[in-house]
Write an enzyme that holds these catalytic residues in place. Structure first.
Site, PDB file in Angstrom:
ATOM      1  N   ASP A   7      39.665  46.694  40.972  1.00 37.66           N
ATOM      2  CA  ASP A   7      40.428  46.881  39.668  1.00 37.66           C
ATOM      3  C   ASP A   7      40.882  48.372  39.855  1.00 37.66           C
ATOM      4  O   ASP A   7      40.273  49.236  39.083  1.00 37.66           O
ATOM      5  CB  ASP A   7      40.023  46.612  38.421  1.00 37.66           C
ATOM      6  N   GLU A  67      43.473  43.883  42.685  1.00 41.17           N
ATOM      7  CA  GLU A  67      44.530  43.557  41.882  1.00 41.17           C
ATOM      8  C   GLU A  67      45.782  44.208  42.033  1.00 41.17           C
ATOM      9  O   GLU A  67      45.682  45.430  42.316  1.00 41.17           O
ATOM     10  CB  GLU A  67      43.828  43.950  40.402  1.00 41.17           C
ATOM     11  N   ASP A 137      36.592  47.684  33.156  1.00 41.96           N
ATOM     12  CA  ASP A 137      37.012  47.847  34.647  1.00 41.96           C
ATOM     13  C   ASP A 137      36.105  46.826  35.429  1.00 41.96           C
ATOM     14  O   ASP A 137      36.592  46.356  36.572  1.00 41.96           O
ATOM     15  CB  ASP A 137      36.725  49.182  34.858  1.00 41.96           C
TER      16      ASP A 137
END
Length: 161
Positions: A7, A67, A137
């Site tokens: 991420d 992502e 996160d």
């Protein structure tokens, strides 16, 4: 198959490592690569690259799932996120790398692309019962890895042998 979920963020890139064996998933590790806001941008980007590269060297994942970027209202924030994302992609570029939209990840885990972060984190904890406490996160990174494992398996099922 070891899958590293990422991420990306300039301030704190979350990561999560899982092992996928068929439909079974196992948590291996998770964490974050933080940078210091007071440092110049090139220093922060190098810290991020070095942190991800060390993680890959230590855990030897076969695939990475990242992502995709979403657009912020602030163009400067979007640019910095894009730079951080580029550094993350560079650090894992020697692996098989897949990119997944946030809405797709949320839908794969919760059934809806508009799920809240708390819903995603709850599903991650349910799917990976041994993962322990997660920050946002880390939960997002593990969600990307889980979604990738499911999407990857579904894609393999569609490919004729």
């Amino acid at each position: 198959m070891r899958i590293l979920g990422l991420d990306p963020s300039l301030s704190r890139t979350g990561w999560g490592l899982i092992e996928a064996e068929g439909n079974r998933l196992r948590h291996i590790a998770h964490g974050a690569c933080p940078t210091r806001a007071a440092d110049p941008l090139p220093v922060r980007l190098k810290m991020l690259h070095d942190g991800i590269a060390a993680l890959v060297a230590a855990h030897a994942p076969q695939e990475a799932a990242v992502e995709e970027v979403f657009v912020n209202k602030n163009p400067q924030s979007t640019l910095k996120l894009g730079q951080a994302r580029g550094v993350v992609l560079l650090a894992v570029g020697h692996l098989i790398v897949s990119e997944h939209a946030t809405r797709l990840v949320k839908k794969a885990l919760t059934g809806t692309g508009a799920a809240e972060k708390a819903q995603v984190a709850a599903m991650v904890a349910r799917i990976l019962p041994g993962c322990g406490p997660l920050g946002e996160d880390e939960a997002d990174a593990l969600a990307v890895a889980i979604a990738h494992a499911h999407l990857r398996t579904a894609a393999q099922m569609r490919v004729p042998a």
